[in-house]
Design an enzyme around this catalytic site. Structure first.
Site, PDB file in Angstrom:
ATOM      1  N   CYS A  62       1.000  14.822  -5.073  1.00 34.81           N
ATOM      2  CA  CYS A  62      -0.397  14.657  -6.110  1.00 34.81           C
ATOM      3  C   CYS A  62      -0.872  13.936  -5.822  1.00 34.81           C
ATOM      4  O   CYS A  62      -1.431  13.477  -4.552  1.00 34.81           O
ATOM      5  CB  CYS A  62       0.991  14.176  -7.154  1.00 34.81           C
ATOM      6  N   LYS A  64       0.557  -1.141   0.159  1.00 31.91           N
ATOM      7  CA  LYS A  64       0.199  -0.113  -0.285  1.00 31.91           C
ATOM      8  C   LYS A  64       0.917   1.177   0.197  1.00 31.91           C
ATOM      9  O   LYS A  64       2.030   1.024   0.770  1.00 31.91           O
ATOM     10  CB  LYS A  64      -1.367  -0.550   1.125  1.00 31.91           C
ATOM     11  N   CYS A 118       3.879  16.825  -6.422  1.00 36.90           N
ATOM     12  CA  CYS A 118       3.381  17.776  -8.338  1.00 36.90           C
ATOM     13  C   CYS A 118       4.204  17.696  -8.412  1.00 36.90           C
ATOM     14  O   CYS A 118       4.672  18.765  -8.365  1.00 36.90           O
ATOM     15  CB  CYS A 118       2.046  18.002  -7.454  1.00 36.90           C
TER      16      CYS A 118
HETATM   17 FE1  FES Z   1      -0.468  14.447  -9.976  1.00 34.98          FE
HETATM   18 FE2  FES Z   1      -0.228  17.828 -10.217  1.00 34.98          FE
HETATM   19  S1  FES Z   1      -1.826  16.016  -8.969  1.00 34.98           S
HETATM   20  S2  FES Z   1       1.369  15.896 -10.374  1.00 34.98           S
END
Ligand code: FES
Length: 110
Positions: free
Chosen positions: A76, A58, A87
């Protein structure tokens, strides 16, 4: 034939608890409760995570917000980042290709 393989949506909504369904004076007097709602859909045999840390059972990350080195850090939520869990802007390409509207989780160290 498969179309869109997965969709992730997260947000907040105002909702009453199950005890308050049906109303009543006490329920009416209380302010609405903020409840998190997450919807995840994927076709059988297909996952949202295509290639990030697939050897782990996980994928879990913990961040102590007070220890963030920058005042603003983007995490992200689209699973397409090359620097996951951070991100890298890959969500923009994903959104353009799929019509999705995902974006990062922003953590502020203030
Ligand atoms: Fe995944 Fe920006 S939210 S790369």
């Amino acid at each position: 034939m498969a179309s869109i393989l997965s969709t992730v949506a997260a947000g907040f909504c105002y909702n009453k608890s199950p005890m308050e369904v049906g109303g009543g004076a006490a329920a009416a007097a209380r302010p609405p409760r903020r409840v998190a709602a997450v919807v995840v859909r994927a076709e059988a045999g297909q996952g949202i995570n295509r290639d990030i840390r697939k050897t782990e059972q996980k994928v879990v990350d913990t961040v102590v917000v007070t220890e963030l080195s920058k005042p603003l850090t983007a995490y992200c939520r689209c699973w397409r980042s090359g620097t996951f869990p951070l991100c890298d802007g890959a969500h923009a390409k994903h959104n353009k290709a799929t019509g999705d509207n995902v974006g990062p989780l922003l953590l502020k160290n203030q």
